[in-house]
Design a protein around this motif. Structure first.
Motif: not given
Length: 309
Positions: A46, A184, A186-187, A50
């Motif tokens: 992840i 974005s 969140y990641t 990202s």
């Protein structure tokens, strides 16, 4: 308060995570393997995906991981040629592996998040691809030379989910896809979690250092530390000077990424490959741990000398 101590205070929380990892393993019986699984199969992909999809890729950004991969590989093969016969066990191979890389992931990413703006931190994470490729190809080869084939090395690399996360992120980036702001935000939280759990896992590994007697190889550690803490930073400063004066490929932000890349301690995977070859993994573990302790001083000192970022 001087700039050095301000930088030191910024770095210290990373080492607190190491202590928390040791305590969680000793008293809460948290298994290192479970944390490693989370990092390899969930958090790592992840974070890499990202960052890769968010980076604005141009010639300078693209060439940076390629350059660092080539530089690390050349240093590893040179070290293997020079030191392969210095020990009666594969210590020379382990030394060659450690010469070409550092703890740019679990250690470097938290540092980048602390010292860089989000966009530049993403570029650093993108550059960590150099370490990933090195450890899975050139680094693996110099470590396992004579024990494993190139085909087996490539097979090992093909099992890394981070590699596929990078490829997918790169394809979507070049296609012009952008992550929505809600996703974005969140990641971005995974960057902190990745760094925290990565350093905690290093602390969990200290449980295996119950007896360091016989593992303190002064020759091995001296050569390894000179390459990591002296040669790497000086070499990067030399390349920065060369680019500033003659080449003009990069910019000031990318110089910071290069320099931070060069000052992290020994890579944790040094221990993993030492276990694979049965090359006194306790000696490798001690070398990695002490390099992390030494970096409490060297990292703030190098950043201070460079200008505090």
């Amino acid at each position: 308060m001087s700039l050095f101590f301000i930088i030191l205070l910024k770095v210290l929380p990373i080492y607190i995570n190491v202590i928390l990892g040791f305590l969680s393993s000793k008293y809460l019986k948290v298994q290192r393997e479970s944390v490693a699984t989370l990092l390899i199969y969930i958090l790592g992909p992840i974070v890499v995906f990202s960052a890769t999809i968010s980076v604005k890729i141009d010639f300078a950004v693209a060439i940076l991981p390629i350059f660092l991969f080539i530089f690390g590989s050349i240093l590893a093969f040179s070290s293997l040629t020079i030191f392969k016969n210095s020990w009666n066990d594969p210590s020379g191979n382990i030394l060659a592996f450690s010469a070409g890389t550092g703890n740019t992931g679990y250690f470097g990413i938290p540092l980048a998040v602390i010292f860089f703006e989000p966009q530049l931190a993403d570029i650093f994470i993108f550059t960590v691809l150099a370490s990933l490729l090195y450890e899975s190809t050139s680094g693996f080869y110099v470590t396992a030379k004579g024990n494993f084939t190139v085909k087996e090395s490539l097979k090992k690399m093909s099992r890394l989910p981070i590699l596929y996360a990078f490829i997918l992120g790169l394809i979507l980036n070049l296609a012009g896809f952008e992550i929505p702001d809600v996703i974005s935000s969140y990641t971005s939280q995974f960057k902190g979690a990745y760094g925290i759990l990565g350093m905690m896992m290093l602390g969990m590994g200290l449980m295996g250092l119950k007896n360091s007697e016989g593992n303190f190889d002064i020759k091995f550690m001296s050569i390894t530390y000179i390459l990591k803490f002296v040669f790497w930073p000086l070499a990067m400063l030399g390349f920065i000077y060369l680019d500033k004066t003659f080449l003009h490929f990069l910019n000031e932000d990318l110089y910071k990424v290069m320099f931070l890349f060069s000052i992290v301690p020994l890579a944790g995977n040094t221990v993993t490959l030492a276990v694979l070859l049965n090359a006194k993994p306790e000696k490798a573990s001690l070398a990695v741990f002490l390099s992390t302790v030494i970096s409490v001083i060297t990292i703030p000192l190098y950043i201070y000398w460079y200008g505090g970022f």
